[in-house]
Motif scaffolding. Structure first.
Motif, PDB file in Angstrom:
ATOM      1  N   MET A  68       3.050 -50.409  10.421  1.00 29.33           N
ATOM      2  CA  MET A  68       4.141 -49.474  10.677  1.00 29.33           C
ATOM      3  C   MET A  68       4.195 -49.155  12.168  1.00 29.33           C
ATOM      4  O   MET A  68       3.192 -49.168  12.855  1.00 29.33           O
ATOM      5  CB  MET A  68       3.923 -48.198   9.868  1.00 29.33           C
ATOM      6  CG  MET A  68       5.044 -47.201  10.029  1.00 29.33           C
ATOM      7  SD  MET A  68       4.838 -45.781   8.977  1.00 29.33           S
ATOM      8  CE  MET A  68       6.147 -46.081   7.832  1.00 29.33           C
ATOM      9  N   ASN A  69       5.350 -48.858  12.641  1.00 28.96           N
ATOM     10  CA  ASN A  69       5.546 -48.520  14.040  1.00 28.96           C
ATOM     11  C   ASN A  69       5.448 -47.020  14.264  1.00 28.96           C
ATOM     12  O   ASN A  69       5.353 -46.245  13.323  1.00 28.96           O
ATOM     13  CB  ASN A  69       6.915 -49.014  14.509  1.00 28.96           C
ATOM     14  CG  ASN A  69       6.958 -50.520  14.629  1.00 28.96           C
ATOM     15  OD1 ASN A  69       5.964 -51.149  14.966  1.00 28.96           O
ATOM     16  ND2 ASN A  69       8.100 -51.094  14.347  1.00 28.96           N
ATOM     17  N   LEU A  70       5.531 -46.640  15.513  1.00 22.82           N
ATOM     18  CA  LEU A  70       5.541 -45.241  15.897  1.00 22.82           C
ATOM     19  C   LEU A  70       6.892 -44.947  16.529  1.00 22.82           C
ATOM     20  O   LEU A  70       7.321 -45.643  17.447  1.00 22.82           O
ATOM     21  CB  LEU A  70       4.418 -44.960  16.899  1.00 22.82           C
ATOM     22  CG  LEU A  70       4.376 -43.559  17.495  1.00 22.82           C
ATOM     23  CD1 LEU A  70       4.070 -42.528  16.406  1.00 22.82           C
ATOM     24  CD2 LEU A  70       3.334 -43.485  18.596  1.00 22.82           C
ATOM     25  N   THR A  71       7.548 -43.920  16.026  1.00 22.58           N
ATOM     26  CA  THR A  71       8.810 -43.458  16.606  1.00 22.58           C
ATOM     27  C   THR A  71       8.530 -42.163  17.351  1.00 22.58           C
ATOM     28  O   THR A  71       7.871 -41.268  16.809  1.00 22.58           O
ATOM     29  CB  THR A  71       9.864 -43.223  15.504  1.00 22.58           C
ATOM     30  OG1 THR A  71      10.038 -44.438  14.781  1.00 22.58           O
ATOM     31  CG2 THR A  71      11.182 -42.782  16.105  1.00 22.58           C
ATOM     32  N   ILE A  72       9.028 -42.088  18.584  1.00 23.13           N
ATOM     33  CA  ILE A  72       8.813 -40.913  19.422  1.00 23.13           C
ATOM     34  C   ILE A  72      10.168 -40.383  19.854  1.00 23.13           C
ATOM     35  O   ILE A  72      10.959 -41.107  20.459  1.00 23.13           O
ATOM     36  CB  ILE A  72       7.970 -41.259  20.665  1.00 23.13           C
ATOM     37  CG1 ILE A  72       6.637 -41.872  20.256  1.00 23.13           C
ATOM     38  CG2 ILE A  72       7.760 -40.021  21.528  1.00 23.13           C
ATOM     39  CD1 ILE A  72       5.820 -42.423  21.419  1.00 23.13           C
ATOM     40  N   ASP A  73      10.422 -39.122  19.540  1.00 22.45           N
ATOM     41  CA  ASP A  73      11.670 -38.469  19.939  1.00 22.45           C
ATOM     42  C   ASP A  73      11.306 -37.289  20.837  1.00 22.45           C
ATOM     43  O   ASP A  73      10.620 -36.368  20.395  1.00 22.45           O
ATOM     44  CB  ASP A  73      12.432 -37.996  18.706  1.00 22.45           C
ATOM     45  CG  ASP A  73      13.735 -37.311  19.050  1.00 22.45           C
ATOM     46  OD1 ASP A  73      14.375 -37.691  20.051  1.00 22.45           O
ATOM     47  OD2 ASP A  73      14.123 -36.370  18.317  1.00 22.45           O
ATOM     48  N   VAL A  74      11.758 -37.325  22.086  1.00 26.00           N
ATOM     49  CA  VAL A  74      11.421 -36.282  23.054  1.00 26.00           C
ATOM     50  C   VAL A  74      12.687 -35.521  23.430  1.00 26.00           C
ATOM     51  O   VAL A  74      13.717 -36.123  23.728  1.00 26.00           O
ATOM     52  CB  VAL A  74      10.789 -36.878  24.333  1.00 26.00           C
ATOM     53  CG1 VAL A  74      10.459 -35.781  25.335  1.00 26.00           C
ATOM     54  CG2 VAL A  74       9.545 -37.680  24.001  1.00 26.00           C
ATOM     55  N   SER A  75      12.588 -34.212  23.392  1.00 29.71           N
ATOM     56  CA  SER A  75      13.688 -33.368  23.856  1.00 29.71           C
ATOM     57  C   SER A  75      13.090 -32.205  24.640  1.00 29.71           C
ATOM     58  O   SER A  75      11.887 -31.951  24.577  1.00 29.71           O
ATOM     59  CB  SER A  75      14.522 -32.864  22.679  1.00 29.71           C
ATOM     60  OG  SER A  75      13.729 -32.105  21.789  1.00 29.71           O
ATOM     61  N   LYS A  76      13.941 -31.518  25.385  1.00 30.11           N
ATOM     62  CA  LYS A  76      13.460 -30.386  26.186  1.00 30.11           C
ATOM     63  C   LYS A  76      14.322 -29.176  25.881  1.00 30.11           C
ATOM     64  O   LYS A  76      15.543 -29.256  25.883  1.00 30.11           O
ATOM     65  CB  LYS A  76      13.499 -30.715  27.671  1.00 30.11           C
ATOM     66  CG  LYS A  76      12.830 -29.656  28.524  1.00 30.11           C
ATOM     67  CD  LYS A  76      12.675 -30.096  29.955  1.00 30.11           C
ATOM     68  CE  LYS A  76      11.928 -29.022  30.743  1.00 30.11           C
ATOM     69  NZ  LYS A  76      11.763 -29.394  32.133  1.00 30.11           N
ATOM     70  N   ASN A  77      13.657 -28.071  25.605  1.00 28.14           N
ATOM     71  CA  ASN A  77      14.316 -26.811  25.329  1.00 28.14           C
ATOM     72  C   ASN A  77      13.706 -25.778  26.259  1.00 28.14           C
ATOM     73  O   ASN A  77      12.583 -25.337  26.031  1.00 28.14           O
ATOM     74  CB  ASN A  77      14.116 -26.433  23.859  1.00 28.14           C
ATOM     75  CG  ASN A  77      14.878 -25.191  23.472  1.00 28.14           C
ATOM     76  OD1 ASN A  77      15.664 -24.660  24.248  1.00 28.14           O
ATOM     77  ND2 ASN A  77      14.632 -24.712  22.265  1.00 28.14           N
ATOM     78  N   GLU A  78      14.422 -25.455  27.346  1.00 23.16           N
ATOM     79  CA  GLU A  78      13.911 -24.559  28.390  1.00 23.16           C
ATOM     80  C   GLU A  78      12.686 -25.221  29.023  1.00 23.16           C
ATOM     81  O   GLU A  78      12.786 -26.326  29.494  1.00 23.16           O
ATOM     82  CB  GLU A  78      13.604 -23.178  27.826  1.00 23.16           C
ATOM     83  CG  GLU A  78      14.733 -22.571  27.041  1.00 23.16           C
ATOM     84  CD  GLU A  78      15.358 -21.365  27.676  1.00 23.16           C
ATOM     85  OE1 GLU A  78      14.698 -20.704  28.491  1.00 23.16           O
ATOM     86  OE2 GLU A  78      16.513 -21.093  27.362  1.00 23.16           O
ATOM     87  N   ASP A  79      11.533 -24.553  28.989  1.00 24.43           N
ATOM     88  CA  ASP A  79      10.317 -25.107  29.591  1.00 24.43           C
ATOM     89  C   ASP A  79       9.430 -25.807  28.573  1.00 24.43           C
ATOM     90  O   ASP A  79       8.271 -26.115  28.861  1.00 24.43           O
ATOM     91  CB  ASP A  79       9.508 -24.000  30.283  1.00 24.43           C
ATOM     92  CG  ASP A  79      10.188 -23.495  31.544  1.00 24.43           C
ATOM     93  OD1 ASP A  79      10.949 -24.280  32.154  1.00 24.43           O
ATOM     94  OD2 ASP A  79       9.959 -22.339  31.915  1.00 24.43           O
ATOM     95  N   VAL A  80       9.942 -26.037  27.374  1.00 23.13           N
ATOM     96  CA  VAL A  80       9.147 -26.635  26.301  1.00 23.13           C
ATOM     97  C   VAL A  80       9.648 -28.048  26.012  1.00 23.13           C
ATOM     98  O   VAL A  80      10.811 -28.254  25.701  1.00 23.13           O
ATOM     99  CB  VAL A  80       9.210 -25.784  25.017  1.00 23.13           C
ATOM    100  CG1 VAL A  80       8.440 -26.457  23.893  1.00 23.13           C
ATOM    101  CG2 VAL A  80       8.676 -24.382  25.276  1.00 23.13           C
TER     102      VAL A  80
END
Length: 109
Positions: free
Chosen positions: A1-13
């Motif tokens: 199985m693969n790895l899915t990475i979803d990155v988002s930014k909310n203010e400083d987080v």
């Protein structure tokens, strides 16, 4: 199985949502994504692990590297919603004492 990475930014987080498996094959991808986020001075990184069903020692190594990076760059990392199997790795290695782990432990598949 693969790895899915979803990155988002909310203010400083930075929110990093992971799904799949973290092993010797997928850990470099995670490390390449996670470390730069922890190297932003004063940032906070929330890593959601509720869709990670398998992780080996290579994955632990990535998180240890990220934790070391937070110390160097005065940032923070928070692990959220670990599956029971993944939490057990942090528990038996004693790493649950050094990582900030939040929310309930979820059962495995």
């Amino acid at each position: 199985m693969n790895l899915t990475i979803d990155v988002s930014k909310n203010e400083d987080v930075h929110e990093v949502k992971l799904s799949g498996e973290i092993d010797v094959y997928t850990a470099p991808k995670l490390k390449d994504t996670l470390l730069p986020l922890t190297q932003e001075r004063g940032s906070t990184v929330h890593v959601y692990l509720d869709k990670i069903h398998y992780m080996d020692s290579t994955g632990l190594g990535v998180f240890i590297s990220a934790l070391k990076s937070t110390k160097e760059y005065d940032s923070k990392i928070l692990l959220i919603n670990l599956q029971e199997r993944v939490f057990r790795l942090f528990d038996i290695t004693g790493l649950k004492e050094v990582f900030q782990i939040e929310s309930s432990i979820r059962g495995g598949l």
